[in-house]
Motif scaffolding. Structure first.
Motif, PDB file in Angstrom:
ATOM      1  N   LEU A  39      20.727   5.945  14.294  1.00  0.00           N
ATOM      2  CA  LEU A  39      20.990   7.387  14.385  1.00  0.00           C
ATOM      3  C   LEU A  39      22.078   7.800  13.387  1.00  0.00           C
ATOM      4  N   ALA A  40      23.096   6.962  13.257  1.00  0.00           N
ATOM      5  CA  ALA A  40      24.165   7.262  12.296  1.00  0.00           C
ATOM      6  C   ALA A  40      23.614   7.290  10.867  1.00  0.00           C
ATOM      7  N   ILE A  41      22.755   6.348  10.525  1.00  0.00           N
ATOM      8  CA  ILE A  41      22.163   6.330   9.180  1.00  0.00           C
ATOM      9  C   ILE A  41      21.242   7.536   8.995  1.00  0.00           C
ATOM     10  N   TRP A  42      20.455   7.839  10.023  1.00  0.00           N
ATOM     11  CA  TRP A  42      19.531   8.980   9.938  1.00  0.00           C
ATOM     12  C   TRP A  42      20.293  10.294   9.776  1.00  0.00           C
ATOM     13  N   SER A  43      21.520  10.333  10.270  1.00  0.00           N
ATOM     14  CA  SER A  43      22.295  11.581  10.223  1.00  0.00           C
ATOM     15  C   SER A  43      22.541  12.056   8.794  1.00  0.00           C
ATOM     16  N   ARG A  44      22.267  11.232   7.812  1.00  0.00           N
ATOM     17  CA  ARG A  44      22.418  11.676   6.416  1.00  0.00           C
ATOM     18  C   ARG A  44      21.508  12.858   6.129  1.00  0.00           C
ATOM     19  N   VAL A  45      20.414  12.965   6.875  1.00  0.00           N
ATOM     20  CA  VAL A  45      19.489  14.090   6.718  1.00  0.00           C
ATOM     21  C   VAL A  45      20.186  15.394   7.106  1.00  0.00           C
ATOM     22  N   TRP A  46      21.043  15.336   8.116  1.00  0.00           N
ATOM     23  CA  TRP A  46      21.673  16.543   8.640  1.00  0.00           C
ATOM     24  C   TRP A  46      23.038  16.819   8.024  1.00  0.00           C
ATOM     25  N   ILE A  47      23.788  15.736   7.728  1.00  0.00           N
ATOM     26  CA  ILE A  47      25.173  15.967   7.291  1.00  0.00           C
ATOM     27  C   ILE A  47      25.498  15.337   5.937  1.00  0.00           C
ATOM     28  N   GLY A  48      24.487  14.843   5.250  1.00  0.00           N
ATOM     29  CA  GLY A  48      24.682  14.307   3.907  1.00  0.00           C
ATOM     30  C   GLY A  48      25.644  13.126   3.880  1.00  0.00           C
ATOM     31  N   ALA A  49      26.537  13.138   2.897  1.00  0.00           N
ATOM     32  CA  ALA A  49      27.469  12.014   2.705  1.00  0.00           C
ATOM     33  C   ALA A  49      28.422  11.844   3.882  1.00  0.00           C
ATOM     34  N   TRP A  50      28.605  12.884   4.679  1.00  0.00           N
ATOM     35  CA  TRP A  50      29.450  12.760   5.877  1.00  0.00           C
ATOM     36  C   TRP A  50      28.875  11.738   6.847  1.00  0.00           C
ATOM     37  N   ALA A  51      27.636  11.346   6.663  1.00  0.00           N
ATOM     38  CA  ALA A  51      27.008  10.330   7.518  1.00  0.00           C
ATOM     39  C   ALA A  51      27.749   9.000   7.434  1.00  0.00           C
ATOM     40  N   LEU A  52      28.523   8.807   6.384  1.00  0.00           N
ATOM     41  CA  LEU A  52      29.300   7.564   6.289  1.00  0.00           C
ATOM     42  C   LEU A  52      30.285   7.433   7.452  1.00  0.00           C
ATOM     43  N   ILE A  53      30.739   8.554   7.981  1.00  0.00           N
ATOM     44  CA  ILE A  53      31.680   8.494   9.115  1.00  0.00           C
ATOM     45  C   ILE A  53      30.991   7.952  10.361  1.00  0.00           C
ATOM     46  N   PRO A  54      29.846   8.516  10.807  1.00  0.00           N
ATOM     47  CA  PRO A  54      29.201   7.914  11.971  1.00  0.00           C
ATOM     48  C   PRO A  54      28.710   6.486  11.712  1.00  0.00           C
ATOM     49  N   VAL A  55      28.326   6.177  10.485  1.00  0.00           N
ATOM     50  CA  VAL A  55      27.925   4.797  10.172  1.00  0.00           C
ATOM     51  C   VAL A  55      29.122   3.863  10.352  1.00  0.00           C
ATOM     52  N   ALA A  56      30.275   4.265   9.826  1.00  0.00           N
ATOM     53  CA  ALA A  56      31.485   3.443   9.981  1.00  0.00           C
ATOM     54  C   ALA A  56      31.855   3.297  11.452  1.00  0.00           C
ATOM     55  N   LEU A  57      31.748   4.373  12.213  1.00  0.00           N
ATOM     56  CA  LEU A  57      32.060   4.305  13.649  1.00  0.00           C
ATOM     57  C   LEU A  57      31.082   3.397  14.388  1.00  0.00           C
ATOM     58  N   ALA A  58      29.805   3.461  14.027  1.00  0.00           N
ATOM     59  CA  ALA A  58      28.807   2.585  14.657  1.00  0.00           C
ATOM     60  C   ALA A  58      29.098   1.123  14.327  1.00  0.00           C
ATOM     61  N   LEU A  59      29.442   0.838  13.070  1.00  0.00           N
ATOM     62  CA  LEU A  59      29.780  -0.537  12.691  1.00  0.00           C
ATOM     63  C   LEU A  59      31.043  -1.011  13.400  1.00  0.00           C
ATOM     64  N   LEU A  60      32.002  -0.116  13.554  1.00  0.00           N
ATOM     65  CA  LEU A  60      33.216  -0.455  14.298  1.00  0.00           C
ATOM     66  C   LEU A  60      32.874  -0.788  15.749  1.00  0.00           C
ATOM     67  N   TRP A  61      32.012   0.004  16.378  1.00  0.00           N
ATOM     68  CA  TRP A  61      31.610  -0.271  17.766  1.00  0.00           C
ATOM     69  C   TRP A  61      30.898  -1.612  17.875  1.00  0.00           C
ATOM     70  N   ILE A  62      30.084  -1.947  16.893  1.00  0.00           N
ATOM     71  CA  ILE A  62      29.391  -3.240  16.909  1.00  0.00           C
ATOM     72  C   ILE A  62      30.419  -4.374  16.938  1.00  0.00           C
ATOM     73  N   TRP A  63      31.509  -4.214  16.188  1.00  0.00           N
ATOM     74  CA  TRP A  63      32.538  -5.252  16.164  1.00  0.00           C
ATOM     75  C   TRP A  63      33.387  -5.220  17.437  1.00  0.00           C
ATOM     76  N   VAL A  64      33.708  -4.032  17.926  1.00  0.00           N
ATOM     77  CA  VAL A  64      34.579  -3.891  19.102  1.00  0.00           C
ATOM     78  C   VAL A  64      33.850  -4.254  20.392  1.00  0.00           C
ATOM     79  N   ASN A  65      32.563  -3.983  20.465  1.00  0.00           N
ATOM     80  CA  ASN A  65      31.814  -4.135  21.715  1.00  0.00           C
ATOM     81  C   ASN A  65      32.072  -5.449  22.461  1.00  0.00           C
ATOM     82  N   PRO A  66      32.041  -6.617  21.807  1.00  0.00           N
ATOM     83  CA  PRO A  66      32.275  -7.849  22.571  1.00  0.00           C
ATOM     84  C   PRO A  66      33.682  -7.954  23.161  1.00  0.00           C
ATOM     85  N   ARG A  67      34.572  -7.086  22.712  1.00  0.00           N
ATOM     86  CA  ARG A  67      35.966  -7.127  23.167  1.00  0.00           C
ATOM     87  C   ARG A  67      36.322  -5.944  24.072  1.00  0.00           C
TER      88      ARG A  67
END
Length: 170
Positions: A39-67
């Motif tokens: 969904l974060a990657i797809w958001s580039r359709v709606w918010i353009g380059a700002w999609a890097l923020i939700p992508v970064a947040l999603a990647l951060l959650w992937i790392w944080v989740n086990p902790r």
């Protein structure tokens, strides 16, 4: 290259992280990580380059989740056994029966076609391909976790101690 070991090193999993990841909340929310990233990657359709923020947040959650969750009170549930079965698989692979090792490898490879379709769908903005690819990619992962439960149960039945746990848990 050992993709399983590489993923563990990338996630920087220590004993505490493994115990926290054994919380069923961690395991079940982990399955939401891929749709969140998609969904974060797809958001580039709606918010353009700002999609890097939700992508970064999603990647951060992937790392944080086990902790993110406390260690469970008990480790005798499917999710916890799956997590510690994976740890056994990573640390004692040579001692695990060949049929378990082979199935784990096959399941890892079975996810690849789904991932390729999903990536193509993200590139081409083909939502049906994204959804189909995610399903094809995640189903073998669920089966992989179930195989890790089997490995855990066999390991404990054999009287072996579980890495990261001070005592044996059934």
């Amino acid at each position: 290259m050992d993709i399983f070991r590489g993923a563990e090193r990338l996630m920087r999993m220590d004993d505490a992280a493994w115990r926290r990841h054994a919380n069923p909340w961690s395991v079940w929310t982990r399955f939401a990580c891929l749709p969140l990233l998609v969904l974060a990657i797809w958001s580039r359709v709606w918010i353009g380059a700002w999609a890097l923020i939700p992508v970064a947040l999603a990647l951060l959650w992937i790392w944080v989740n086990p902790r993110a969750f406390p260690p469970p009170v008990r480790y005798d549930n499917w999710a916890s056994k799956g997590v510690f079965g994976e740890r056994i698989f990573l640390e004692h692979r040579a001692e695990i029966p060949r049929h378990h090792r082979q199935v784990a490898m096959v399941l890892g490879f079975l996810s690849l076609p789904g991932v390729v379709i999903m990536i193509w769908g993200l590139y081409a903005l083909w939502w049906e391909g994204v959804v189909f690819g995610m399903i094809l990619g995640v189903l073998p992962k669920v089966w992989f976790v179930d195989r890790m439960v089997w490995i855990y149960d066999d390991w404990v039945r054999a009287g072996r101690s579980v890495p990261g746990l001070e005592v044996r848990h059934v």
